[in-house]
Design an enzyme around this catalytic site. Structure first.
Site, mmCIF file in Angstrom:
data_model
loop_
_atom_site.group_PDB
_atom_site.id
_atom_site.type_symbol
_atom_site.label_atom_id
_atom_site.label_comp_id
_atom_site.label_asym_id
_atom_site.label_seq_id
_atom_site.Cartn_x
_atom_site.Cartn_y
_atom_site.Cartn_z
ATOM 1 N N TRP A 56 0.859 -1.199 0.000
ATOM 2 C CA TRP A 56 0.000 0.000 0.000
ATOM 3 C C TRP A 56 0.891 1.244 0.000
ATOM 4 C CZ3 TRP A 56 -1.798 2.695 4.911
ATOM 5 C CH2 TRP A 56 -2.729 3.702 4.623
ATOM 6 N N ASP A 88 -1.197 -5.575 9.351
ATOM 7 C CA ASP A 88 -2.094 -4.493 8.931
ATOM 8 C C ASP A 88 -3.330 -5.157 8.345
ATOM 9 O OD1 ASP A 88 -3.399 -2.357 7.850
ATOM 10 O OD2 ASP A 88 -1.861 -1.858 6.372
ATOM 11 N N LYS A 111 -13.215 0.349 5.564
ATOM 12 C CA LYS A 111 -13.799 -0.397 4.439
ATOM 13 C C LYS A 111 -14.911 -1.316 4.897
ATOM 14 C CE LYS A 111 -9.796 0.835 2.533
ATOM 15 N NZ LYS A 111 -9.375 1.459 1.323
HETATM 16 N N1 PLP Z 1 -3.698 -0.522 5.179
HETATM 17 C C1 PLP Z 1 -3.974 -0.834 3.915
HETATM 18 C C2 PLP Z 1 -3.318 -2.002 3.310
HETATM 19 C C3 PLP Z 1 -4.874 -0.057 3.191
HETATM 20 O O1 PLP Z 1 -5.137 -0.389 1.934
HETATM 21 C C4 PLP Z 1 -5.471 1.053 3.807
HETATM 22 C C5 PLP Z 1 -6.337 1.864 2.978
HETATM 23 O O2 PLP Z 1 -7.377 2.250 3.233
HETATM 24 C C6 PLP Z 1 -5.175 1.304 5.167
HETATM 25 C C7 PLP Z 1 -4.268 0.505 5.805
HETATM 26 C C8 PLP Z 1 -5.732 2.359 6.020
HETATM 27 O O3 PLP Z 1 -6.695 3.148 5.571
HETATM 28 P P1 PLP Z 1 -7.499 4.107 6.573
HETATM 29 O O4 PLP Z 1 -6.507 4.971 7.224
HETATM 30 O O5 PLP Z 1 -8.411 4.815 5.659
HETATM 31 O O6 PLP Z 1 -8.195 3.211 7.533
HETATM 32 C C1 LMR Z 2 -6.497 2.723 -1.558
HETATM 33 O O1 LMR Z 2 -5.469 2.024 -1.494
HETATM 34 O O2 LMR Z 2 -7.022 3.081 -2.594
HETATM 35 C C2 LMR Z 2 -7.161 3.128 -0.288
HETATM 36 O O3 LMR Z 2 -6.647 2.354 0.714
HETATM 37 C C3 LMR Z 2 -7.151 4.578 -0.049
HETATM 38 C C4 LMR Z 2 -5.850 5.082 0.457
HETATM 39 O O4 LMR Z 2 -5.853 5.751 1.505
HETATM 40 O O5 LMR Z 2 -4.814 4.835 -0.173
#
Ligand code: PLP
Ligand code: LMR
Length: 401
Positions: free
Chosen positions: A131, A213, A249
């Site tokens: 990510w 995560d 999500k």
């Molecule tokens: N970790 C992963 C792998 C993700 O794709 C995301 C994206 O939403 C997050 C963590 C954390 O997102 P948020 O801060 O919106 O909960």
């Molecule tokens: C994404 O990967 O599209 C989402 O998790 C949104 C973000 O914060 O990157």
């Protein structure tokens, strides 16, 4: 005083989302951001979330006082139970605690800062690819080495388990390893149970600090319990860990920033120090977390009927995504688009790692106004029965040109 500030590169996912929003093309399709959309391409407030909000709105005992620094404890307990399973030995033995944080990102940030400042970790390993935010979070938290372990076998479109294990074997002592609990972002491919067992062996042997995560619990299999299998397996093997949970999500609570850090230790006597140090980390970051989303999640997870409604909503979301994968693949195969498209249905969670090249992505964006990420990741949630054929025809054109 403010001269000379370099303009940084835009954050890709939000930048592409904006290009989509700004486009006036009536055929435009948004496959950028990992956020659920309905068949009508609209955001979805889960019915059970709406119900919880209504209950909270008329509950006069609710107020807007500060929450404690470590958050709304009943929410933390519910979140810990959700990820570990209510009957987990670590909970029964008082070895697992929860700390409310700001969604997944804030949870990761607090974990990274805690590991850096309090336990003196300076080296962290992420999957390659991962990510987009993982590396930045650890760099900003003061880690001096933020590196990667092999994860993706692009040629065969599967997890490169041999590379992954070899790389973990080779990491220096006192390293943090970040593992995606389920529904890996961006590849949509998780290790098998046997592969997780092998990863766990290396983690134990090397005494790695494991940071799971889990931002998509429920989206991999449609069943939140099954999606926590890897984490629960590691716990059963005595692995101490930190788990960053996001409820963005799986509850559709993206902008409420609901998250939790579950911390599992072997010796509960360390918890008093841990909580006191975590309090200082949070105090200096956001002092105390927001309440609204945490109250919703807590209500839903602790009411059996509402919890069932939540399971049903997750099924609705994950089934629609699965259906769209099948439709996209079928159309690409019907069009005889060069290449093998089996991976579109093999991959799980919100994303498909299509294998499209940066040039093909560019072509899709410019010519067809199909917006996706440079690495070929599409958010399958952006597909629906009205646009899936259009997207397949656009991909076909991009691949053939
Ligand atoms: N970790 C992963 C792998 C993700 O794709 C995301 C994206 O939403 C997050 C963590 C954390 O997102 P948020 O801060 O919106 O909960
Ligand atoms: C994404 O990967 O599209 C989402 O998790 C949104 C973000 O914060 O990157």
């Amino acid at each position: 005083l403010f001269t000379g500030i370099e303009v940084a590169a835009p954050i890709e996912v939000f930048h592409m989302n904006k290009l989509y929003l700004d486009s006036t093309d009536p055929n435009k399709v948004n496959l950028t951001i990992g956020a659920y959309r309905t068949e009508e391409a609209k955001p979805w407030v889960l019915p059970v979330v709406r119900e919880a909000e209504k209950k909270l709105a008329v509950d006069d005992s609710q107020n807007h006082e500060y929450l404690p620094v470590l958050g709304f404890e009943p929410f933390c307990k519910a979140a810990v139970s959700l990820v570990l399973g209510a009957d987990n030995a670590a909970i029964k033995e008082g070895r697992a605690i929860g700390v409310q944080c700001l969604s997944g990102t804030g949870s990761l940030r607090a974990a990274a800062e805690f590991l850096g400042r309090v336990l003196n970790y300076k080296t962290a390993y992420m999957s390659k690819p991962t990510w987009g935010n993982h590396n930045l979070i650890f760099q900003n938290a003061g880690f001096t080495t933020v590196s990667a372990y092999r994860y993706w076998d692009a040629a065969n479109r599967k997890v490169d388990i041999d590379g992954l294990l070899a790389d973990l074997e080779a990491v220096p002592l006192k390293s943090v390893v970040v593992l995606h609990g389920c529904a890996h972002n961006p590849t949509g491919m998780d290790p098998t149970q046997d592969q997780w067992k092998a990863i766990c062996e290396v983690v134990k042997k090397k005494q790695l600090m494991t940071l799971f995560d889990i931002a998509y619990q429920g989206f991999a299999s449609g069943d939140p319990d099954q999606d926590a299998w890897a984490i629960r397996y590691f716990v059963s093997q005595g692995v101490e860990m930190i788990i960053a949970q996001s409820f963005a999500k799986n509850f559709g609570l993206y902008n409420e920033r609901v998250g939790n850090l579950t911390i599992v230790v072997n010796d509960p006597s360390v918890l008093a120090g841990l909580q006191s140090q975590m309090s200082l980390i949070i105090r200096a970051n956001w002092s105390n977390p927001p309440s609204h989303g945490a109250k919703i999640v807590h209500m839903v997870l602790t009411d059996p009927t509402m919890k069932q409604d939540w399971f049903d909503a997750i099924k609705t979301m994950s089934s629609r995504i699965k259906d769209m994968r099948a439709k996209l693949r079928a159309k690409l195969e019907e069009l005889k688009t060069p290449g093998n498209w089996e991976h579109v249905t093999k991959q799980i969670g919100m994303f498909s790692y299509t294998g499209l090249t940066p040039e093909q992505v560019d072509y899709l964006v410019k010519k067809h106004k199909v917006f996706l990420l440079k690495d070929g990741r599409i958010s399958v949630c952006g597909l629906n029965s009205k646009n899936v054929d259009y997207v397949a025809i656009a991909i076909d054109d991009a691949v053939k040109n």
